[in-house]
Design a protein around this motif. Sequence first.
Motif, PDB file in Angstrom:
ATOM      1  N   GLY A  64       0.807  -1.211   0.000  1.00  0.00           N
ATOM      2  CA  GLY A  64       0.000   0.000   0.000  1.00  0.00           C
ATOM      3  C   GLY A  64       0.846   1.269   0.000  1.00  0.00           C
ATOM      4  N   ARG A  65       2.167   1.129  -0.031  1.00  0.00           N
ATOM      5  CA  ARG A  65       3.078   2.284  -0.031  1.00  0.00           C
ATOM      6  C   ARG A  65       3.367   2.725  -1.462  1.00  0.00           C
ATOM      7  N   GLU A  66       3.771   3.993  -1.581  1.00  0.00           N
ATOM      8  CA  GLU A  66       4.170   4.501  -2.886  1.00  0.00           C
ATOM      9  C   GLU A  66       5.528   3.942  -3.278  1.00  0.00           C
ATOM     10  N   HIS A  67       5.672   3.613  -4.559  1.00  0.00           N
ATOM     11  CA  HIS A  67       6.942   3.151  -5.118  1.00  0.00           C
ATOM     12  C   HIS A  67       7.199   3.940  -6.391  1.00  0.00           C
ATOM     13  N   ALA A  68       8.371   4.539  -6.500  1.00  0.00           N
ATOM     14  CA  ALA A  68       8.725   5.330  -7.679  1.00  0.00           C
ATOM     15  C   ALA A  68       9.821   4.619  -8.462  1.00  0.00           C
ATOM     16  N   VAL A  69       9.680   4.636  -9.783  1.00  0.00           N
ATOM     17  CA  VAL A  69      10.663   4.035 -10.673  1.00  0.00           C
ATOM     18  C   VAL A  69      10.855   4.984 -11.853  1.00  0.00           C
ATOM     19  N   LEU A  70      12.085   5.064 -12.338  1.00  0.00           N
ATOM     20  CA  LEU A  70      12.381   5.875 -13.517  1.00  0.00           C
ATOM     21  C   LEU A  70      12.383   4.984 -14.747  1.00  0.00           C
ATOM     22  N   LEU A  71      11.643   5.399 -15.757  1.00  0.00           N
ATOM     23  CA  LEU A  71      11.495   4.655 -17.000  1.00  0.00           C
ATOM     24  C   LEU A  71      11.718   5.613 -18.168  1.00  0.00           C
ATOM     25  N   THR A  72      11.640   5.092 -19.367  1.00  0.00           N
ATOM     26  CA  THR A  72      11.635   5.929 -20.556  1.00  0.00           C
ATOM     27  C   THR A  72      10.336   5.675 -21.304  1.00  0.00           C
ATOM     28  N   ALA A  73       9.931   6.665 -22.074  1.00  0.00           N
ATOM     29  CA  ALA A  73       8.687   6.560 -22.848  1.00  0.00           C
ATOM     30  C   ALA A  73       9.043   6.612 -24.335  1.00  0.00           C
ATOM     31  N   PRO A  74       9.044   5.462 -25.003  1.00  0.00           N
ATOM     32  CA  PRO A  74       9.409   5.457 -26.414  1.00  0.00           C
ATOM     33  C   PRO A  74       8.369   6.093 -27.335  1.00  0.00           C
TER      34      PRO A  74
END
Length: 148
Positions: free
Chosen positions: A45-55
């Motif tokens: 139930g916690r927030e999780h942040a991840v860095l991605l790219t958007a093709p």
Amino acid sequence: MPSNFALKTMNTAHRVLLKVSCGKLGNEFGGMPSVELVTTGRKSGREHAVLLTAPIVDGDTYVVVASRGGDPTHPAWFLNLRDNPNVLVSVRGGPRLPMTAHIATPQERAALWPRVTAQHKGYAGYQEKTTREIPLVLLTPVGNPASN
């Protein structure tokens, strides 16, 4: 396939690059904007942040790829948004905005996948490494008709 440790290390390095360069470096990779995706943990139930790219960027819709480097399992962020599509998204270090995550339908994926792989060949290589079909996720601002 990348380990969880390797993926977390790459994410941390990306965040450090953004921080030490005051956002001047790391906002784009291979012509793709960097996107910070914040999901709610399906178990914690916690927030999780991840860095991605958007093709793919179509107007205010960002398409991200749940490739996990061609691993046989889906990334945790994908499983989180599958269970709760309400996410926060920051593009190129901008403010976090509420968005809705929509897993591409088979028809949408059939139209989008060739666009992804035409410009970013690495994704085709990831698909070749795994037997699972790598999902595409469309991120649209809350209130946008495409997000409903």
